[in-house]
Design a protein around this motif. Structure first.
Motif, PDB file in Angstrom:
ATOM      1  N   ALA B 219      17.654   5.229 -20.044  1.00  0.00           N
ATOM      2  CA  ALA B 219      18.795   5.259 -19.133  1.00  0.00           C
ATOM      3  C   ALA B 219      19.294   6.474 -19.411  1.00  0.00           C
ATOM      4  CB  ALA B 219      19.493   4.031 -19.329  1.00  0.00           C
ATOM      5  N   GLU B 220      19.371   6.972 -20.815  1.00  0.00           N
ATOM      6  CA  GLU B 220      20.506   8.195 -21.084  1.00  0.00           C
ATOM      7  C   GLU B 220      19.696   9.440 -20.539  1.00  0.00           C
ATOM      8  OE1 GLU B 220      23.359   7.815 -22.646  1.00  0.00           O
ATOM      9  OE2 GLU B 220      23.517  10.231 -23.357  1.00  0.00           O
ATOM     10  N   THR B 221      18.414   9.563 -20.403  1.00  0.00           N
ATOM     11  CA  THR B 221      17.857  10.559 -20.060  1.00  0.00           C
ATOM     12  C   THR B 221      17.600  10.675 -18.557  1.00  0.00           C
ATOM     13  OG1 THR B 221      15.917   9.608 -20.684  1.00  0.00           O
ATOM     14  CG2 THR B 221      16.899  11.528 -22.215  1.00  0.00           C
ATOM     15  N   ALA B 222      18.194   9.563 -17.964  1.00  0.00           N
ATOM     16  CA  ALA B 222      17.858   9.288 -16.166  1.00  0.00           C
ATOM     17  C   ALA B 222      16.351   9.192 -16.028  1.00  0.00           C
ATOM     18  CB  ALA B 222      18.730  10.176 -15.531  1.00  0.00           C
ATOM     19  N   ARG B 223      15.475   8.396 -16.728  1.00  0.00           N
ATOM     20  CA  ARG B 223      14.091   8.467 -16.850  1.00  0.00           C
ATOM     21  C   ARG B 223      13.771   7.420 -15.991  1.00  0.00           C
ATOM     22  NH1 ARG B 223       9.705  11.956 -17.128  1.00  0.00           N
ATOM     23  NH2 ARG B 223       8.159  10.670 -17.965  1.00  0.00           N
ATOM     24  N   ALA B 224      12.811   7.008 -15.444  1.00  0.00           N
ATOM     25  CA  ALA B 224      12.280   5.977 -14.761  1.00  0.00           C
ATOM     26  C   ALA B 224      12.215   4.868 -15.719  1.00  0.00           C
ATOM     27  CB  ALA B 224      11.039   5.942 -13.854  1.00  0.00           C
ATOM     28  N   PRO B 225      12.406   3.639 -15.600  1.00  0.00           N
ATOM     29  CA  PRO B 225      12.998   2.865 -14.223  1.00  0.00           C
ATOM     30  C   PRO B 225      14.527   3.368 -14.116  1.00  0.00           C
ATOM     31  CG  PRO B 225      12.979   1.483 -15.927  1.00  0.00           C
ATOM     32  CD  PRO B 225      12.449   2.681 -16.596  1.00  0.00           C
ATOM     33  N   PHE B 226      15.129   4.135 -14.894  1.00  0.00           N
ATOM     34  CA  PHE B 226      16.621   4.333 -14.508  1.00  0.00           C
ATOM     35  C   PHE B 226      16.880   5.466 -13.964  1.00  0.00           C
ATOM     36  CE2 PHE B 226      16.067   1.803 -18.648  1.00  0.00           C
ATOM     37  CZ  PHE B 226      16.628   0.534 -17.870  1.00  0.00           C
ATOM     38  N   ASP B 227      16.064   6.208 -13.132  1.00  0.00           N
ATOM     39  CA  ASP B 227      16.297   7.396 -12.463  1.00  0.00           C
ATOM     40  C   ASP B 227      16.931   7.271 -11.173  1.00  0.00           C
ATOM     41  OD1 ASP B 227      14.148   6.066 -11.429  1.00  0.00           O
ATOM     42  OD2 ASP B 227      12.889   7.809 -10.976  1.00  0.00           O
ATOM     43  N   LEU B 228      17.993   6.636 -11.441  1.00  0.00           N
ATOM     44  CA  LEU B 228      18.940   6.267 -10.121  1.00  0.00           C
ATOM     45  C   LEU B 228      19.668   7.684  -9.611  1.00  0.00           C
ATOM     46  CD1 LEU B 228      19.712   3.156 -11.333  1.00  0.00           C
ATOM     47  CD2 LEU B 228      19.595   3.408  -8.950  1.00  0.00           C
ATOM     48  N   THR B 229      19.769   8.548 -10.579  1.00  0.00           N
ATOM     49  CA  THR B 229      20.474   9.851 -10.016  1.00  0.00           C
ATOM     50  C   THR B 229      19.753  10.814  -9.343  1.00  0.00           C
ATOM     51  OG1 THR B 229      19.765  10.964 -12.356  1.00  0.00           O
ATOM     52  CG2 THR B 229      21.966   9.931 -12.281  1.00  0.00           C
ATOM     53  N   GLU B 230      18.331  10.338  -9.397  1.00  0.00           N
ATOM     54  CA  GLU B 230      17.758  11.407  -8.381  1.00  0.00           C
ATOM     55  C   GLU B 230      16.580  10.383  -7.704  1.00  0.00           C
ATOM     56  OE1 GLU B 230      15.033  13.757 -11.245  1.00  0.00           O
ATOM     57  OE2 GLU B 230      16.707  13.476 -12.354  1.00  0.00           O
ATOM     58  N   ALA B 231      17.199   9.410  -7.321  1.00  0.00           N
ATOM     59  CA  ALA B 231      16.361   8.329  -6.586  1.00  0.00           C
ATOM     60  C   ALA B 231      15.872   9.052  -5.177  1.00  0.00           C
ATOM     61  CB  ALA B 231      17.115   7.058  -6.103  1.00  0.00           C
ATOM     62  N   LEU B 302       4.964   6.761 -24.215  1.00  0.00           N
ATOM     63  CA  LEU B 302       5.493   5.659 -23.825  1.00  0.00           C
ATOM     64  C   LEU B 302       6.410   5.858 -22.377  1.00  0.00           C
ATOM     65  CD1 LEU B 302       6.631   3.284 -26.917  1.00  0.00           C
ATOM     66  CD2 LEU B 302       4.719   3.120 -25.302  1.00  0.00           C
ATOM     67  N   PHE B 303       7.368   7.070 -22.587  1.00  0.00           N
ATOM     68  CA  PHE B 303       7.812   7.447 -21.547  1.00  0.00           C
ATOM     69  C   PHE B 303       7.211   7.491 -20.135  1.00  0.00           C
ATOM     70  CE2 PHE B 303      12.553   8.583 -22.551  1.00  0.00           C
ATOM     71  CZ  PHE B 303      12.557   8.105 -23.645  1.00  0.00           C
ATOM     72  N   SER B 304       6.122   8.371 -20.442  1.00  0.00           N
ATOM     73  CA  SER B 304       5.182   8.447 -19.212  1.00  0.00           C
ATOM     74  C   SER B 304       4.751   7.387 -18.684  1.00  0.00           C
ATOM     75  CB  SER B 304       4.022   9.511 -19.522  1.00  0.00           C
ATOM     76  OG  SER B 304       4.538  10.383 -20.239  1.00  0.00           O
ATOM     77  N   TRP B 305       4.180   6.287 -19.693  1.00  0.00           N
ATOM     78  CA  TRP B 305       3.502   5.094 -19.215  1.00  0.00           C
ATOM     79  C   TRP B 305       4.518   4.249 -18.324  1.00  0.00           C
ATOM     80  CZ3 TRP B 305       1.490   1.302 -23.572  1.00  0.00           C
ATOM     81  CH2 TRP B 305       0.753   0.524 -22.896  1.00  0.00           C
ATOM     82  N   ILE B 306       5.846   4.301 -18.797  1.00  0.00           N
ATOM     83  CA  ILE B 306       6.899   3.524 -18.179  1.00  0.00           C
ATOM     84  C   ILE B 306       7.195   4.118 -16.680  1.00  0.00           C
ATOM     85  CG2 ILE B 306       9.455   2.903 -18.331  1.00  0.00           C
ATOM     86  CD1 ILE B 306       8.791   2.386 -21.271  1.00  0.00           C
ATOM     87  N   TRP B 307       7.057   5.454 -16.904  1.00  0.00           N
ATOM     88  CA  TRP B 307       7.446   5.938 -15.661  1.00  0.00           C
ATOM     89  C   TRP B 307       6.541   5.513 -14.376  1.00  0.00           C
ATOM     90  CZ3 TRP B 307       6.165  11.705 -14.231  1.00  0.00           C
ATOM     91  CH2 TRP B 307       6.479  12.039 -13.072  1.00  0.00           C
ATOM     92  N   ALA B 308       5.088   5.263 -14.989  1.00  0.00           N
ATOM     93  CA  ALA B 308       4.062   5.364 -14.025  1.00  0.00           C
ATOM     94  C   ALA B 308       3.998   3.709 -13.662  1.00  0.00           C
ATOM     95  CB  ALA B 308       2.746   5.587 -14.636  1.00  0.00           C
ATOM     96  N   THR B 309       4.655   2.625 -14.277  1.00  0.00           N
ATOM     97  CA  THR B 309       4.364   1.493 -14.213  1.00  0.00           C
ATOM     98  C   THR B 309       5.576   0.741 -13.875  1.00  0.00           C
ATOM     99  OG1 THR B 309       4.654   1.489 -16.320  1.00  0.00           O
ATOM    100  CG2 THR B 309       2.409   0.792 -15.537  1.00  0.00           C
ATOM    101  N   VAL B 310       6.937   1.084 -14.027  1.00  0.00           N
ATOM    102  CA  VAL B 310       7.914   0.087 -13.877  1.00  0.00           C
ATOM    103  C   VAL B 310       8.715   0.731 -12.485  1.00  0.00           C
ATOM    104  CG1 VAL B 310       9.875  -0.887 -14.786  1.00  0.00           C
ATOM    105  CG2 VAL B 310       8.037  -0.165 -16.199  1.00  0.00           C
ATOM    106  N   PRO B 311       8.962  -0.209 -11.586  1.00  0.00           N
ATOM    107  CA  PRO B 311       9.756   0.104 -10.479  1.00  0.00           C
ATOM    108  C   PRO B 311      11.257   0.552 -10.780  1.00  0.00           C
ATOM    109  CG  PRO B 311       9.568  -2.349 -10.360  1.00  0.00           C
ATOM    110  CD  PRO B 311       8.384  -2.035 -11.439  1.00  0.00           C
ATOM    111  N   ARG B 312      11.974   1.187  -9.975  1.00  0.00           N
ATOM    112  CA  ARG B 312      13.250   1.621 -10.255  1.00  0.00           C
ATOM    113  C   ARG B 312      14.303   0.464 -10.198  1.00  0.00           C
ATOM    114  NH1 ARG B 312      14.055   5.547  -6.261  1.00  0.00           N
ATOM    115  NH2 ARG B 312      12.847   7.005  -7.559  1.00  0.00           N
ATOM    116  N   TYR B 313      15.273   0.309 -11.192  1.00  0.00           N
ATOM    117  CA  TYR B 313      16.121  -0.615 -11.091  1.00  0.00           C
ATOM    118  C   TYR B 313      17.079  -0.469  -9.950  1.00  0.00           C
ATOM    119  CZ  TYR B 313      15.892  -3.215 -15.401  1.00  0.00           C
ATOM    120  OH  TYR B 313      15.589  -4.257 -16.425  1.00  0.00           O
TER     121      TYR B 313
END
Lengths: 207, 348
Positions: B219-231, B302-313
């Motif tokens: 969330a702190e790095t605004a990375r998926a699934p918390f990339d709401l700043t650049e949705a 893990l960061f990339s893996w989560i980016w590819a699998t989890v939908p945005r909050y």
């Protein structure tokens, strides 16, 4: 020599940015200059060896308080001209406050130089910090000698926080839409939301 | 390194200054290089998960793709919107980038391999990462455009919310380690689990905090699934919408440098940093920096893996997770851990 250079750099920047806080036309710029002033003050703290205070200054003031300032100033639609108009009127008041602050500073430094204050001699707490890191020294004082004041400050902050929450809390109106029940949302399964139908051609679906 | 420059005939002060400058430049260049490579890895991992090839044209296996992108961005025209607040508009990406690099000053890559081994290393990182929000807020405001402004508001709220729980997680780690110094925290993890596993993550009291820290790092790095700043679906590209050319590239580099920083923090705080996973003499023949990089890279994967699998909050879910789940949980754990340590006589 490097210390002296760093001191004059930080001190000069603090003063320059403090001047820019009141001189800049745009309030957002003012807040940004204020942040620069905080940051350079933290640099000065590092130079005197108070690295813990310096880091706290950056975390609390720059990282949290100033962000809220910036937030509010950006969200408000401020009439710049109206704000400037009060400057001349309030100028004498500002000068008076500045004079009082200067007098207090001189008084404090004078008292310190005169040696009138005996800091922490009764139980030798002031000499406790020798050979310790900043954090250990401050922790030892806060949770030892000043534990009562520290706890009282904590209670006051807690009461203030609860007060702020109570003042802004709005209970949900009965039957109001828009409140989310996350547990209910997660517990929902696909077969509760969708129905599989296999209609004949031309028949359509009846739900 | 200071001694080396002193032998060249410089006084101690100047030798120290030159040695530190050399250290800063080396680490900045290495971080920049790893950011370039990690962007490539990110795209390759995403490609593999989506069953496509990812970048594979520039250089062998597409390894030079990031450098080609960098060159392209460098040659583009810098566009400044006419309604933008010019000074702040240009300052914002510089702040993001500088702050992302500045935090690396206290990261130890190996025993003693650190630019500045200060007492308050962890607090320094917390302080510097709390500055990261300014780049985003300033760019959003200075762009004078509604989507970047929305994005800046979201970013400010999001980063402040998750910093709180990150702070409490760090308190838990510091309680166990007994120091704020990064090298000290790593050394405190030596043989922590059953006397032979290096790392705080095996501790049942710290493992939940490890999970909280990892999610808060996302969330702190605004990375998926918390990339709401650049949705993309709501805000075009968020705060970067109006940026082009080098100013855009600086955001991009700063973002990935921050992600790498968070990965290395996971490594240093919970996985034992440069120490091998278990206390076994042959493992110590592998240089410490290799262990550090392998662990950091694992977290990046893990960061990339989560980016590819989890939908945005959704935004309210994000705030709920930060304030109603992580904050009480980390507070309870601070009390629990300090109680446990007092009961077992850790502080005496």
């Amino acid at each position: 020599m490097i210390q002296a250079l760093a001191f004059y750099l930080f001190a000069g920047l603090v003063i320059a940015s403090a001047v820019m806080v009141i001189m800049s036309r745009n309030p957002v710029h003012s807040v940004l200059w204020l942040i620069l002033a905080f940051f350079n003050a933290a640099g000065l703290m590092v130079l005197v060896g108070a690295e813990f205070i310096a880091m706290l200054l950056v975390i609390v003031y720059v990282g949290a308080v100033a962000v809220l300032f910036l937030f509010v100033v950006m969200m408000l639609d401020i009439d710049f001209a109206a704000m400037r108009a009060g400057f001349i009127k309030n100028f004498p008041l500002g000068i008076a406050i500045a004079a009082i602050l200067l007098a207090e500073l001189l008084l404090g430094i004078g008292a310190y130089n005169a040696g009138g204050l005996e800091l922490g001699t009764p139980d030798g707490a002031a000499t406790q910090g020798v050979g310790q890191s900043n954090i250990e020294a401050i922790g030892g004082l806060l949770y030892g000698r000043y534990i009562l004041l520290f706890e009282v400050a904590g209670i006051i902050l807690l009461v203030a926080m609860i007060g702020a929450i109570v003042l802004t809390f709005q209970p949900p109106k009965p039957g109001a839409r828009g409140r989310q029940n996350v547990g209910k949302q997660i517990a929902r399964r696909p077969h509760e939301a969708t129905v599989m139908k296999n209609p004949e051609v031309g028949q359509g679906v009846e739900l | 390194m200071t001694e080396f420059f002193q032998n060249l005939g410089l006084s101690y002060e100047w030798a120290w200054t030159v040695a530190t400058l050399v250290g800063i430049i080396t680490i900045s260049l290495l971080v920049m290089f790893s950011v370039a490579m990690v962007i490539y890895v990110d795209r390759k991992v995403l490609g593999a998960i989506m069953m496509r090839r990812g970048p594979n044209v520039v250089g062998p296996f597409g390894l030079l793709q990031s450098f080609a992108d960098g060159l392209k961005v460098f040659l583009q025209e810098t566009i400044i919107p006419s309604a933008a607040n010019k000074g702040i508009f240009l300052l914002a990406p510089i702040i993001t980038f500088t702050v992302a690099l500045a935090a690396w000053a206290v990261i130890p890559f190996d025993a003693g391999v650190v630019v500045s081994d200060i007492n308050v290393g962890l607090l320094y990182i917390l302080a510097i990462s709390s500055l990261g929000v300014y780049g985003v807020v300033m760019s959003g405001w200075a762009s004078n455009s509604k989507y970047p402004f929305f994005s800046a508001m979201r970013a400010a709220a999001q980063m402040i919310s998750y910093e709180v729980s990150i702070g409490f997680v760090l308190v838990c780690v510091v309680l166990f380690a007994g120091t704020f110094n990064m090298s000290g925290i790593v050394m405190a993890q030596k043989g922590h689990g059953l006397g032979f596993i290096n790392g705080f993550f095996v501790n049942p009291l710290l493992f939940p905090m490890f999970v909280v820290f990892f999610i808060s790092a996302l969330a702190e790095t605004a990375r998926a699934p918390f990339d709401l700043t650049e949705a993309e679906s709501e805000l075009v590209a968020g705060y970067q919408t109006e940026y082009s050319s080098m100013s855009f590239a600086l955001f991009w580099l700063g973002e990935y440098a921050n992600i790498l920083l968070m990965c290395s923090l996971c490594t240093l705080l919970f996985m034992g940093g440069w120490l091998p996973p278990i206390e076994w003499a042959p493992l110590y023949y592998v240089p410490g920096i290799v262990w550090f990089l392998v662990k950091t890279f694992f977290f990046f994967f893990l960061f990339s893996w989560i980016w590819a699998t989890v939908p945005r909050y959704r935004y309210d879910q994000l705030m709920r997770l930060g304030w109603k789940v992580f904050l009480p949980m980390s507070l309870i754990f601070v009390a629990l851990i300090s109680g446990y340590l007092m009961a077992t006589g850790h502080f005496s």
